[in-house]
Structures are given as C-alpha cells and as structure tokens.
Design a protein around this motif. Structure first.
Motif, PDB file in Angstrom:
ATOM      1  N   THR A 131     -11.355   0.756  -8.488  1.00  0.00           N
ATOM      2  CA  THR A 131     -10.680   0.163  -9.641  1.00  0.00           C
ATOM      3  C   THR A 131     -10.471   1.186 -10.740  1.00  0.00           C
ATOM      4  OG1 THR A 131     -12.847  -0.482 -10.431  1.00  0.00           O
ATOM      5  CG2 THR A 131     -11.595  -2.145  -9.246  1.00  0.00           C
TER       6      THR A 131
ATOM      7  N   ASP B  10      -4.349   7.615  -8.912  1.00  0.00           N
ATOM      8  CA  ASP B  10      -4.577   6.370  -9.648  1.00  0.00           C
ATOM      9  C   ASP B  10      -5.349   5.392  -8.761  1.00  0.00           C
ATOM     10  OD1 ASP B  10      -2.724   5.444  -7.891  1.00  0.00           O
ATOM     11  OD2 ASP B  10      -1.223   4.900  -9.381  1.00  0.00           O
ATOM     12  N   SER B  11      -5.808   4.312  -9.371  1.00  0.00           N
ATOM     13  CA  SER B  11      -6.726   3.427  -8.652  1.00  0.00           C
ATOM     14  C   SER B  11      -6.073   2.835  -7.404  1.00  0.00           C
ATOM     15  CB  SER B  11      -7.206   2.317  -9.575  1.00  0.00           C
ATOM     16  OG  SER B  11      -6.107   1.592 -10.056  1.00  0.00           O
ATOM     17  N   LYS B  12      -4.777   2.557  -7.475  1.00  0.00           N
ATOM     18  CA  LYS B  12      -4.099   1.937  -6.333  1.00  0.00           C
ATOM     19  C   LYS B  12      -4.093   2.889  -5.139  1.00  0.00           C
ATOM     20  CE  LYS B  12       0.242  -0.299  -5.037  1.00  0.00           C
ATOM     21  NZ  LYS B  12       1.674  -0.448  -5.365  1.00  0.00           N
TER      22      LYS B  12
ATOM     23  N   GLY C  50      -7.581   3.347  -3.736  1.00  0.00           N
ATOM     24  CA  GLY C  50      -8.003   2.252  -2.864  1.00  0.00           C
ATOM     25  C   GLY C  50      -7.429   2.398  -1.466  1.00  0.00           C
TER      26      GLY C  50
ATOM     27  N   ASN D 252      -9.192   5.279 -12.019  1.00  0.00           N
ATOM     28  CA  ASN D 252      -8.358   6.434 -11.719  1.00  0.00           C
ATOM     29  C   ASN D 252      -9.250   7.649 -11.533  1.00  0.00           C
ATOM     30  OD1 ASN D 252      -6.111   4.841 -12.065  1.00  0.00           O
ATOM     31  ND2 ASN D 252      -5.954   5.349 -14.242  1.00  0.00           N
TER      32      ASN D 252
ATOM     33  N   ALA E 291       2.028   3.120  -2.935  1.00  0.00           N
ATOM     34  CA  ALA E 291       1.061   3.886  -3.723  1.00  0.00           C
ATOM     35  C   ALA E 291       1.195   5.387  -3.470  1.00  0.00           C
ATOM     36  CB  ALA E 291      -0.364   3.441  -3.382  1.00  0.00           C
TER      37      ALA E 291
ATOM     38  N   PHE F 288       0.830  -1.218   0.000  1.00  0.00           N
ATOM     39  CA  PHE F 288       0.000   0.000   0.000  1.00  0.00           C
ATOM     40  C   PHE F 288       0.854   1.253   0.000  1.00  0.00           C
ATOM     41  CE2 PHE F 288      -3.404  -2.241   2.754  1.00  0.00           C
ATOM     42  CZ  PHE F 288      -3.739  -3.007   1.673  1.00  0.00           C
TER      43      PHE F 288
ATOM     44  N   ARG G 296     -10.157  -2.735  -2.588  1.00  0.00           N
ATOM     45  CA  ARG G 296     -10.183  -3.242  -3.966  1.00  0.00           C
ATOM     46  C   ARG G 296     -11.343  -2.676  -4.772  1.00  0.00           C
ATOM     47  NH1 ARG G 296      -9.780  -9.562  -3.783  1.00  0.00           N
ATOM     48  NH2 ARG G 296     -11.735  -9.230  -2.695  1.00  0.00           N
TER      49      ARG G 296
END
Lengths: 281, 438
Positions: free
Chosen positions: B304, B318-320, B323, B306, B168, B165, B301
C-alpha cells in the motif's frame, strides 16, 4: 513416519483457527445485514431434500398475485410450472391469462397473442428504464436467480461447519427473513426518505421496497394458514425452485452416486490391503 | 525407466510388429506397469494421480459445456442458465466443472505442500519441480479466464481488476492492457478471447504434464525418507499393482469429497454475486476472486506504499506496480526454490527446525488466503503486510540460512533400513520403526 505430515497439517490448521477467531472482531464499519437470517426448516434442505409441491404452488400464487406486479422472472417459462405439479391443462390456462408480443408477421408487423406454455413468463415492465421510473429509480430485481444471488456472508467459523451440515439454504432463509423482518427503525437511526427499515437487508439498514406481504392478502385453497409467515416461506421456496429447478434431481442422483462411490472405495480398500499384504512376507 | 532397461516382452505377433515400429505399448508398460516406485510412499503421494484425473474430468466436462455455451456478452449469462435448466444433465456437467476447478486447486496445493515438505524439488528433480510450477501458473491463468465466462458480476469485475494490473507497468502498461482486452474495457472482445484461451490452455497443461511425468520417470520418485533408492529389488515395488491400486483408492475417496460439493453444496465455493448478470455500471461492494487466488490477492493488496528514493519525493515504484510485482514474485520465487533451499537433507522428517518453519509457512499461506477475502483496510492490511513479508522471508532468508545452521537428525542409511523389519541400527525414533508402505 507417515503420521508426520498430517500432524503438521493439523497443527497449522489449529493455529489458523485460533487466529481466525481473533481477527473476527477486527472489522470497523457496520456490518450488513444487521441481523443474521432466521433459519427455516425447508423440505429441500439436507441430503434427502425434495420439493414440497403444495408449497411451491402456493409460492407461485403469492408471486403471481403480489410480487409479479413489480418483479419479473425472466428465466422461467410457463411449461416449467408443470414441475410444480400443475397439470398440462392448468399450465395452458395459466399461460392463456398472459399476452406476449410476437412477430413480425408476413406484413412485417409485430402483434400480441395469447401466451402458450413454451413462452417465458412476461415481466411487468417493458424494460429496466420503465421499471426504474415506476419505482423511484430502484429497479426491482428479477426473481429467476435471486435465491442464489443473495446470500449474506456466513463468516468464520460458520462456513466451515456448513460443509459438514450441508447448509446451503442461506438464500431462501435470507428472503424469508427479509419479508418477515420489517420493523420500526430504532430510536435515533436516520434512514433515507422513501426507504423502509429492515435489519435483515443485505446492503444497508433500509430498502426501497415496503413490506409487500401481510396476513390474508392471498387466499389459499389447501387450508394452509393465510399469514405473512406462511406466504413468506412459500414464496421463498418458490424462488429457490426458480433459481435451481434441478435441486431435487441433484440430491437424489447425488445420493446414488455417493453410495456407489462409498461401496467402491470399501472394495478398493480391501483389494489394496490384500495387494500390500504380499509385501509383508 | 529409471530401472534402465525395459522388461517389456511383446505377447503376440501384432505387438511384436508394432514394437519394432512404434513401441507405444512398451512405453506404457515401462511407465505404468513395471515402473519401480519406492515401497514407502504414503498417501500424500497419491495426489499426482488425483490431479491427472482432475485434468481429464475438467477437459471432458469443459468440451461438453462449450457445445452449449455462447461467448457473447449478450448471451453468455443466459447460455449458462440454459445449460443449468434445459440441457440434459447440464446442471451436473456444469456443477462438476465449476466445483472441479476448486477441487483441482485443493489437490494441487496439497501436492505442492507435499513436495515442499519432503524436499521433492531437490537435486536431481529441479526440472520436475519447475515444470510443476509452470503447470500451476497455467492452471491459474486457465481458472481465471474460466471464471470470466459465466459473465456474472464477479466475472466481469474480477476480470476488470486483474487485467488492470497490466496498466501498472510504466509507459507501456496502458497499451498492453488495451491490447489484451481488445478494447478500452472488459467487453465482448475480451470475453471471446478469454473463451478461446480457456479452451487452449488446458491442452498446454496436458503437454507440460507429459513432460512433468517424463521428468518424474527419469529421476524416479522421492519418498518420505528422502533417501534415494539403493536396492531396487528390496526398496521398490512395481507401479502395478501397488501404486495403481493405492492411487485408485485415493481417487475414489477424493471423488467422494468432490461429490459432496457437486451434489450437496454446489454453490458453496462460488460467490452469490456471480448469479447477477454482469453490469459495467454497478460495482459490487467487495470484489473477491475465487478462494484459490486469495493468498496472491492478499499479497497484491499488501503493498500500500510507494517505494522511492529515501529522503526525496522521487517515486520509483508506486504502490500499484509494487503490488503487481509482489504478486508475480510470489509465484516466480517458487521457480528458484531448488536453489534457495541449501540443506543437503531432502525430507522434512529429518529437519527439526525446517519442520517448524514449514508449519509457519503453511500458516502464513492460509492466513493470506483469509486476509485476501477481507476488505483491504485497518488491521487486515497490516496483517497482510506481515504475512507477505513472512512468505518471502521463508523463501529468501529462512530456507537459505536454515540449510547452513540446522543440525539435521540422523538419516536412515537406506529405505530398507527405515521401513523393513531389518535391524535399524542408526535411525532414531519413528524414522526407524518398521513402516510398510500404505
């Protein structure tokens, strides 16, 4: 008033159960194992379960004569076999059939010597590279914990019922099902070269190991049937023992602890009732 | 303490001597014997005591396990099996510790939902609530690091995913991750520091628990009516024997439930893959955290996509990263709960619309838990996004608005009116029926 919070908790749970069954069909790709494991009536299942020592000894025999050719059982020492009901002399005799490496001696040399009960049971390969080379790259897994390390997902709602039925034999059921589950691949199903179709296999339609057992390949001296079915049960039970030798001790102690707690809770309940009665006056 | 004055009378010469130097017996007497508790507390209010017992159980078994455990990638897995097989009653101590983590979370989740339903976080108990959320955060960190210690496949890959994590975070993320891990990947250095922190954090939890109990004893407990105590004599009972015996009964019943898992289903709550030694070269098919993290894992999760500036290709988050932010926000939002809930009425019993929203919120939480255990694909992702949105909406939209538009049921004027056989003039329905404390 005190009923309100539980009622709400119950409602939430009920709504969730409906939803859970609804989404169960949602998964897309093929699910492994293709078939759910068969259920065997084990002597060690349930709250009063204990080992069937005769079965464990037969299971060890199957392991030693067939499985041990490829599979190690690193966490088990010869001395542990005493727990299967073998006498001290028998354990010594079993150990004496093996050679283990020891040393270095005073000359700084490693040497081989006859195994003693304190030694761990030596595996068939010196290391995992050797095991891989001998088996087309697939290392045969160690047996010590396999009965606990392989358990197909029970899924919803089975896993909820399992809490009440104390179903914890998913591992040995799986091993038994795998050993007795080899069959011809169905028409039209392609399986990779050198693998063997088995709908009970946890990670795909086929596995590298061919059916290892067949009727009559191990002789039993206690009159038990010398069949694939019996061998599979016996070796699965043996593997469960290897994975958790304290299982029977756990259950017998658990029974005493639970009875104690149950009586204690009744006494506390009565005491509490008495104490709170003084408030009602 | 909320009684204002102490009723402690030193019994003998020594306790008189001690009382004027270190009034510890006085504190114990005032906090656990004379301390007045509302007489209408129901069984949901016993989970605080259960949690206290769990913390002690976990520390005692943990300290014992640490005597036999080896925090090294070469030895960790085998040392755990050595505990299972060769240490006297090692299987029992480890069974209690491993299942105890789950029991701890079951109890803490019930405790939190109880607090949310009865509005226990509302003025003047905001600090009490915030300390509780802090304990929950510390518990999560402790449990996560504890799960890494057996060094099975799920230990290793769980640690790899979770510590991932931090990478990110823009610009400094990689650096932070390497600093946390003590290397480029989860390895011996990681295991060692996790062991050290896993041993440290429970004592920090114990410290915050003391503050939590202190704050509780300053404000006094809430009760199912949500109405503050007005008449000490009529509406409260002394902690001992009333709360003591009730907590004791609840603890023993909880231990029966606990024992069911320890003795009959010791591996039910774990993952079979954790009986396979960690292998950095072999990724498990599905990496699943322990059940108590699943709702937060589902939120992680669910993001998902951006987040960028509309109609351009510029990606802000961004999606990461999204999240990770969502997951941390899902816990952070709880710190602000006392101010997000704008209703003046404390107990959910008198809030008809809140009651429905509370059920929906509970469903969303459990649904997220289920979805966290599923692979992140297809319908599961869509459902995760839906419930994640609902989770945040509950805190950020529903609770602030509900307090303004909801017409609460009439409150009983006092606890005595609600629970004693005295004429319950104004109350309605169940709320006013006689209800002795359990």
């Amino acid at each position: 008033m005190k009923l309100q919070f539980p009622r709400i908790a119950g409602l939430a749970l009920a709504a969730l159960l409906t939803m859970g069954t609804g989404s169960a069909f949602a998964a897309g790709a093929e699910h492994y194992p293709i078939k759910e494991p068969k259920h065997v009536d084990w002597s060690f299942s349930g709250p009063m379960g204990t080992w069937d020592l005769g079965q464990l000894q037969r299971g060890y025999k199957v392991y030693a004569e067939v499985c041990a050719a490829c599979h190690s059982i690193d966490l088990v020492a010869f001395r542990n076999l005493g727990e299967l009901g073998f006498s001290e002399a028998q354990v010594k005799a079993i150990a004496a059939e093996f050679e283990v490496e020891d040393g270095p001696n005073s000359d700084g040399e490693m040497f081989d010597r006859t195994a003693v009960p304190a030694d761990k049971i030596p595996g068939p390969y010196a290391n995992s590279q050797e095991a891989a080379v001998a088996n087309n790259g697939a290392v045969p897994p160690d047996f010590s914990l396999l009965a606990k390390a392989r358990a197909p997902e029970r899924g919803f709602p089975n896993f909820v019922f399992d809490i009440f039925t104390m179903y914890a034999e998913n591992g040995p059921d799986y091993i038994y099902s795998l050993l007795t589950g080899y069959e011809e691949a169905p028409e039209g199903r392609e399986i990779p070269e050198g693998t063997h179709y088995n709908p009970y296999f946890i990670a795909g339609p086929a596995l590298a190991m061919a059916s290892p057992l067949s009727d009559g390949i191990v002789s039993y001296d206690d009159g038990s049937p010398e069949t694939l079915d019996q061998y599979s049960k016996d070796v699965s039970a043996f593997m469960m023992w290897a994975a958790e030798p304290s299982l029977d001790e756990r259950k017998s102690l658990g029974f005493r602890v639970m009875i104690f707690l149950l009586i204690f809770s009744v006494l506390l309940y009565l005491t509490k009732k008495k104490v709170f009665q003084s408030l009602k006056k | 303490m909320s009684g204002g004055h102490s009723e402690y009378v030193p019994g003998n010469g020594f306790s008189k001597w001690l009382d004027s130097r270190l009034p510890l017996p006085r504190m114990v007497y005032d906090s656990f014997i004379a301390y007045p508790v509302p007489r209408n507390l129901n069984s949901w209010y016993t989970f605080g005591a259960i949690l206290m017992v769990m913390l002690v159980v976990m520390i005692l078994t943990g300290v014992t396990l640490a005597m036999h455990y080896a925090a090294s990638t070469e030895l960790a897995f085998q040392s755990v099996e050595h505990i299972e097989r060769d240490v006297n009653y090692g299987w029992l101590i480890r069974g209690i510790h491993a299942n105890g983590a789950s029991m701890f979370f079951i109890a803490v989740y019930i405790h939190m939902f109880r607090g949310m339903y009865y509005g226990s976080y509302k003025e003047p108990r905001e600090v009490l609530w915030i300390l509780g959320v802090l304990i929950f955060l510390l518990m999560m960190a402790t449990a996560f690091m504890g799960y890494v210690l057996p060094w099975g496949q799920m230990s290793f890959w769980g640690a790899t995913v979770i510590t991932g994590f931090f990478s990110a975070i823009p610009l400094i993320g990689e650096g932070i991750q390497q600093w946390l891990l003590g290397g480029f990947a989860v390895d011996n250095a990681t295991l060692n520091r996790f062991f050290s922190l896993h041993y440290l954090l429970p004592f920090m939890i114990a410290g915050v628990v003391i503050l939590h109990v202190w704050a509780l004893h300053v404000t006094g407990q809430t009760n199912p009516t949500g109405v503050e105590v007005k008449n000490m004599r009529k509406e409260t009972v002394p902690f001992t024997p009333f709360a003591t015996i009730k907590d004791a009964l609840a603890i023993v019943i909880f231990l029966l439930f606990f024992g069911w898992f320890v003795f009959y289903l010791p591996d039910f709550l774990g993952h079979p893959d954790n009986y396979i030694p960690a292998d950095p070269l072999k990724t498990p098919a599905h990496i699943v955290p322990e059940w108590y993290f699943l709702p937060f894992y589902a939120i992680l999760r669910a993001i998902t996509f951006n987040i960028g500036i509309p109609f351009t290709d510029i990606v802000l988050i961004d999606s990461k990263l999204g999240g990770v932010i969502a997951m941390f926000a899902s816990i952070a939002v709880m710190f602000f709960l006392p101010w997000l809930d704008t209703s003046k009425v404390r107990s959910g019993n008198y809030r008809p619309m809140f009651k429905i929203c509370f059920i929906l919120f509970a469903i969303a939480c459990v649904a997220l838990g289920y979805l966290g255990s599923r692979p992140a694909e297809g319908i599961y992702t869509i459902l995760s996004q839906f419930f994640t949105a609902y989770y945040f909406a509950h805190f950020l939209i529903i609770l602030p608005i509900l307090g303004r538009i909801e017409k609460p049921d009439e409150l009983p004027p006092s606890i005595a009116d609600a629970v004693l056989d005295e004429p319950a003039k104004a109350g309605r329905g169940r709320a006013s029926s006689p209800q002795p404390a359990e």
